[in-house]
Write a protein that holds these residues in place. Structure first.
Motif, PDB file in Angstrom:
ATOM      1  N   UNK A 275       0.829  -1.207   0.000  1.00 37.68           N
ATOM      2  CA  UNK A 275       0.000   0.000   0.000  1.00 37.68           C
ATOM      3  C   UNK A 275       0.863   1.256   0.000  1.00 37.68           C
ATOM      4  N   UNK A 276       2.029   1.219   0.639  1.00 41.14           N
ATOM      5  CA  UNK A 276       2.919   2.380   0.589  1.00 41.14           C
ATOM      6  C   UNK A 276       3.382   2.644  -0.844  1.00 41.14           C
ATOM      7  N   UNK A 277       3.711   1.572  -1.556  1.00 41.29           N
ATOM      8  CA  UNK A 277       4.103   1.740  -2.960  1.00 41.29           C
ATOM      9  C   UNK A 277       2.956   2.317  -3.778  1.00 41.29           C
ATOM     10  N   UNK A 278       1.739   1.813  -3.545  1.00 40.29           N
ATOM     11  CA  UNK A 278       0.581   2.279  -4.310  1.00 40.29           C
ATOM     12  C   UNK A 278       0.294   3.753  -4.028  1.00 40.29           C
ATOM     13  N   UNK A 279       0.391   4.157  -2.766  1.00 40.96           N
ATOM     14  CA  UNK A 279       0.149   5.556  -2.433  1.00 40.96           C
ATOM     15  C   UNK A 279       1.243   6.454  -3.004  1.00 40.96           C
ATOM     16  N   UNK A 280       2.484   5.985  -2.949  1.00 45.96           N
ATOM     17  CA  UNK A 280       3.580   6.768  -3.533  1.00 45.96           C
ATOM     18  C   UNK A 280       3.393   6.916  -5.036  1.00 45.96           C
ATOM     19  N   UNK A 281       2.897   5.853  -5.702  1.00 47.45           N
ATOM     20  CA  UNK A 281       2.642   5.917  -7.142  1.00 47.45           C
ATOM     21  C   UNK A 281       1.545   6.916  -7.477  1.00 47.45           C
ATOM     22  N   UNK A 282       0.599   7.100  -6.542  1.00 44.90           N
ATOM     23  CA  UNK A 282      -0.470   8.080  -6.754  1.00 44.90           C
ATOM     24  C   UNK A 282       0.046   9.512  -6.654  1.00 44.90           C
ATOM     25  N   UNK A 283       1.218   9.669  -6.068  1.00 41.35           N
ATOM     26  CA  UNK A 283       1.749  11.007  -5.866  1.00 41.35           C
ATOM     27  C   UNK A 283       1.028  11.780  -4.782  1.00 41.35           C
ATOM     28  N   UNK A 284       0.378  11.057  -3.871  1.00 44.97           N
ATOM     29  CA  UNK A 284      -0.384  11.696  -2.795  1.00 44.97           C
ATOM     30  C   UNK A 284       0.370  11.528  -1.481  1.00 44.97           C
ATOM     31  N   UNK A 285       0.693  12.615  -0.783  1.00 44.17           N
ATOM     32  CA  UNK A 285       1.411  12.488   0.488  1.00 44.17           C
ATOM     33  C   UNK A 285       0.600  11.692   1.511  1.00 44.17           C
ATOM     34  N   UNK A 286       1.306  10.917   2.316  1.00 45.60           N
ATOM     35  CA  UNK A 286       0.688  10.160   3.402  1.00 45.60           C
ATOM     36  C   UNK A 286       1.405  10.509   4.698  1.00 45.60           C
ATOM     37  N   UNK A 287       0.625  10.814   5.735  1.00 47.55           N
ATOM     38  CA  UNK A 287       1.175  11.070   7.064  1.00 47.55           C
ATOM     39  C   UNK A 287       0.639   9.983   7.984  1.00 47.55           C
ATOM     40  N   UNK A 288       1.539   9.291   8.673  1.00 49.39           N
ATOM     41  CA  UNK A 288       1.176   8.113   9.459  1.00 49.39           C
ATOM     42  C   UNK A 288       1.854   8.174  10.818  1.00 49.39           C
ATOM     43  N   UNK A 289       1.075   7.864  11.873  1.00 52.52           N
ATOM     44  CA  UNK A 289       1.647   7.799  13.216  1.00 52.52           C
ATOM     45  C   UNK A 289       1.556   6.370  13.734  1.00 52.52           C
ATOM     46  N   UNK A 290       2.337   6.070  14.751  1.00 48.78           N
ATOM     47  CA  UNK A 290       2.267   4.760  15.395  1.00 48.78           C
ATOM     48  C   UNK A 290       1.196   4.781  16.477  1.00 48.78           C
ATOM     49  N   UNK A 291       0.549   3.616  16.675  1.00 49.62           N
ATOM     50  CA  UNK A 291      -0.467   3.472  17.719  1.00 49.62           C
ATOM     51  C   UNK A 291       0.030   2.592  18.839  1.00 49.62           C
ATOM     52  N   UNK A 292      -0.827   2.294  19.798  1.00 52.13           N
ATOM     53  CA  UNK A 292      -0.395   1.502  20.947  1.00 52.13           C
ATOM     54  C   UNK A 292      -0.148   0.037  20.587  1.00 52.13           C
TER      55      UNK A 292
ATOM     56  N   UNK B 140       2.349  10.460  17.925  1.00 54.22           N
ATOM     57  CA  UNK B 140       2.223   9.007  18.046  1.00 54.22           C
ATOM     58  C   UNK B 140       1.620   8.643  19.396  1.00 54.22           C
ATOM     59  N   UNK B 141       1.219   7.393  19.551  1.00 54.76           N
ATOM     60  CA  UNK B 141       0.714   6.967  20.857  1.00 54.76           C
ATOM     61  C   UNK B 141       1.766   7.246  21.919  1.00 54.76           C
ATOM     62  N   UNK B 142       1.332   7.858  23.020  1.00 54.44           N
ATOM     63  CA  UNK B 142       2.234   8.253  24.096  1.00 54.44           C
ATOM     64  C   UNK B 142       2.000   7.375  25.321  1.00 54.44           C
ATOM     65  N   UNK B 143       3.008   6.586  25.688  1.00 56.69           N
ATOM     66  CA  UNK B 143       2.953   5.825  26.939  1.00 56.69           C
ATOM     67  C   UNK B 143       3.461   6.760  28.034  1.00 56.69           C
ATOM     68  N   UNK B 144       2.582   7.204  28.925  1.00 62.02           N
ATOM     69  CA  UNK B 144       2.945   8.292  29.855  1.00 62.02           C
ATOM     70  C   UNK B 144       4.247   8.101  30.610  1.00 62.02           C
ATOM     71  N   UNK B 145       4.475   6.915  31.170  1.00 62.66           N
ATOM     72  CA  UNK B 145       5.673   6.707  31.987  1.00 62.66           C
ATOM     73  C   UNK B 145       6.955   6.826  31.164  1.00 62.66           C
ATOM     74  N   UNK B 146       6.864   6.577  29.863  1.00 64.71           N
ATOM     75  CA  UNK B 146       8.062   6.583  29.021  1.00 64.71           C
ATOM     76  C   UNK B 146       8.351   7.941  28.395  1.00 64.71           C
ATOM     77  N   UNK B 147       7.338   8.808  28.275  1.00 67.99           N
ATOM     78  CA  UNK B 147       7.541  10.072  27.551  1.00 67.99           C
ATOM     79  C   UNK B 147       7.368  11.307  28.433  1.00 67.99           C
ATOM     80  N   UNK B 148       7.072  11.104  29.693  1.00 66.54           N
ATOM     81  CA  UNK B 148       6.850  12.262  30.567  1.00 66.54           C
ATOM     82  C   UNK B 148       8.032  13.217  30.538  1.00 66.54           C
ATOM     83  N   UNK B 149       9.219  12.701  30.741  1.00 64.39           N
ATOM     84  CA  UNK B 149      10.401  13.564  30.778  1.00 64.39           C
ATOM     85  C   UNK B 149      10.698  14.158  29.402  1.00 64.39           C
ATOM     86  N   UNK B 150      10.525  13.365  28.374  1.00 67.40           N
ATOM     87  CA  UNK B 150      10.793  13.837  27.006  1.00 67.40           C
ATOM     88  C   UNK B 150       9.943  15.062  26.669  1.00 67.40           C
ATOM     89  N   UNK B 151       8.669  15.030  27.091  1.00 65.02           N
ATOM     90  CA  UNK B 151       7.749  16.106  26.749  1.00 65.02           C
ATOM     91  C   UNK B 151       7.651  17.173  27.836  1.00 65.02           C
TER      92      UNK B 151
END
Length: 386
Positions: A66-83, A130-141
């Motif tokens: 699907x990434x190849x197909x979307x790239x062939x369409x010339x349409x930008x895709x923005x994707x985040x990670x989930x839990x 992206x999905x934020x696991x609180x204990x892991x990203x508290x300090x980062x953010x």
């Protein structure tokens, strides 16, 4: 600018041990067709691309195609990670993929670095949280507390600060993977409660022109500018009445939103049937479900002989069978499944203490249980990222 908002593909997932690979492939083909036929300018994928951190090869191949197909369409895709995703694995090659128009946002520290799109009316800054696991990203953010409202609020504040530096009139789109207060969950989402808090208030997304949410599997509107696309396929019988779809979102020059649903293919309808075996086998009202995936709950006072075989004669695609006998006089015992229905991990643990000891845990003990569950969840997430 026309955006296609989707989420929760869960590539690699099965439905009661039935492979959904072909159905997921049909959905992704349909997605690409919608992109072409509806003149979509950008695709937004709001997390849970995969069903687990280390997906099977067949799921990775679907993702690659699907990434190849979307790239062939010339349409930008923005994707985040989930839990369900491993952020580090999903983010591999993000720099190279970005050159092809596929923009992966899996690093919480980079949530304020947008993908900048342009149309005839100017710039659209697309931010991915992206999905934020609180204990892991508290300090980062730099969040005050290790809970979902605090870390997601800190991420949103970073985005607002960046947006304030951009040219006047810049429109904003935010992708996030979270449980927003007031939205309706189903049985197929993984519990993300931390510190006893699973949800975040919608006000965290105030000021953004459109927020594309993922995590909950039912397509729904939290507010006109805040929406869940839901999963494209049903992943539990609790989704029996869901209309599976994606959002086509038109973002006007002034940031006004006009959204409509684009339905996704249904591999097979779902049916939840309840009653005594003889009634389920004979009632003509159930004729419409002979082609459905069926979950049957038998209420016979005595368990019938080989009920699954009998039901499969009428419902060839039956997948789940449960027993909840009609309550007999003097029998107030609920089924184990019934006792657990609607209860989260912390409540189940407290119920166990109550059952064993005969009294409720006190506040200190409840806190220890909550901290232990949070630690286990954080450790599991950290292990997936590694």
């Amino acid at each position: 600018m026309r955006l296609l908002h989707t989420s929760d593909w869960h590539l690699g997932r099965s439905f009661h041990r039935v492979s959904l690979l072909d159905a997921q492939r049909a959905f992704l083909d349909h997605l690409v067709t919608v992109v072409r036929e509806e003149d979509v300018d950008a695709v937004l994928v709001a997390g849970d691309v995969y069903d687990r951190a280390v997906p099977p090869l067949s799921a990775v191949e679907l993702y690659d195609s699907v990434l190849h197909a979307l790239a062939d369409c010339g349409v930008p895709t923005v994707m985040i990670s989930g839990n369900h995703d491993s952020a580090r694995r999903l983010g591999v090659g993000a720099g190279l993929l970005g050159r092809s128009g596929v923009h992966l946002r899996t690093d919480p520290a980079a949530c304020d670095r947008p993908v900048v799109l342009r149309d005839a009316h100017g710039e659209v800054a697309v931010y991915g949280i992206p999905y934020l696991e609180p204990a892991l990203v508290r300090d980062t953010l730099g969040a005050e507390r290790a809970d979902h409202p605090s870390v997601l609020g800190a991420a949103a504040d970073r985005i607002r600060a960046d947006l304030a530096t951009r040219p006047p009139g810049t429109r904003s789109v935010v992708l996030a993977h979270a449980f927003v207060t007031g939205a309706a969950p189903s049985d197929s989402e993984r519990d993300i409660s931390t510190g006893g808090v699973a949800s975040v208030p919608a006000v965290l997304f105030a000021g953004f022109d459109y927020t594309a949410l993922g995590h909950l599997h039912g397509c729904q509107t939290v507010a006109d500018r805040i929406r869940y696309s839901g999963s494209p396929l049903a992943y539990s019988f609790s989704e029996e009445h869901h209309r599976k779809s994606m959002w086509l979102v038109d973002l006007a020059a002034d940031g006004t939103v006009d959204a409509r649903r684009a339905d996704t293919p249904v591999p097979r309808p779902l049916a939840r049937l309840r009653g005594r075996l003889d009634d389920l086998l004979a009632d003509p009202a159930h004729d419409a479900h002979t082609g459905s995936w069926v979950e049957a709950v038998l209420t016979d006072p005595v368990r019938p002989y080989e009920p699954m075989a009998a039901l499969a004669e009428r419902f060839p695609h039956i997948l789940s069978l449960g027993f909840e006998p009609d309550e007999r006089p003097g029998d107030g015992a609920a089924s184990y499944a019934g006792r657990l229905a609607g209860r989260d991990d912390r409540q189940i643990a407290e119920d166990f203490v109550r059952h064993v000891r005969g009294s409720d845990p006190d506040a200190h003990e409840s806190g220890l249980l909550r901290d232990a569950l949070d630690a286990v969840r954080a450790a599991a997430t950290a292990a997936e990222r590694d």
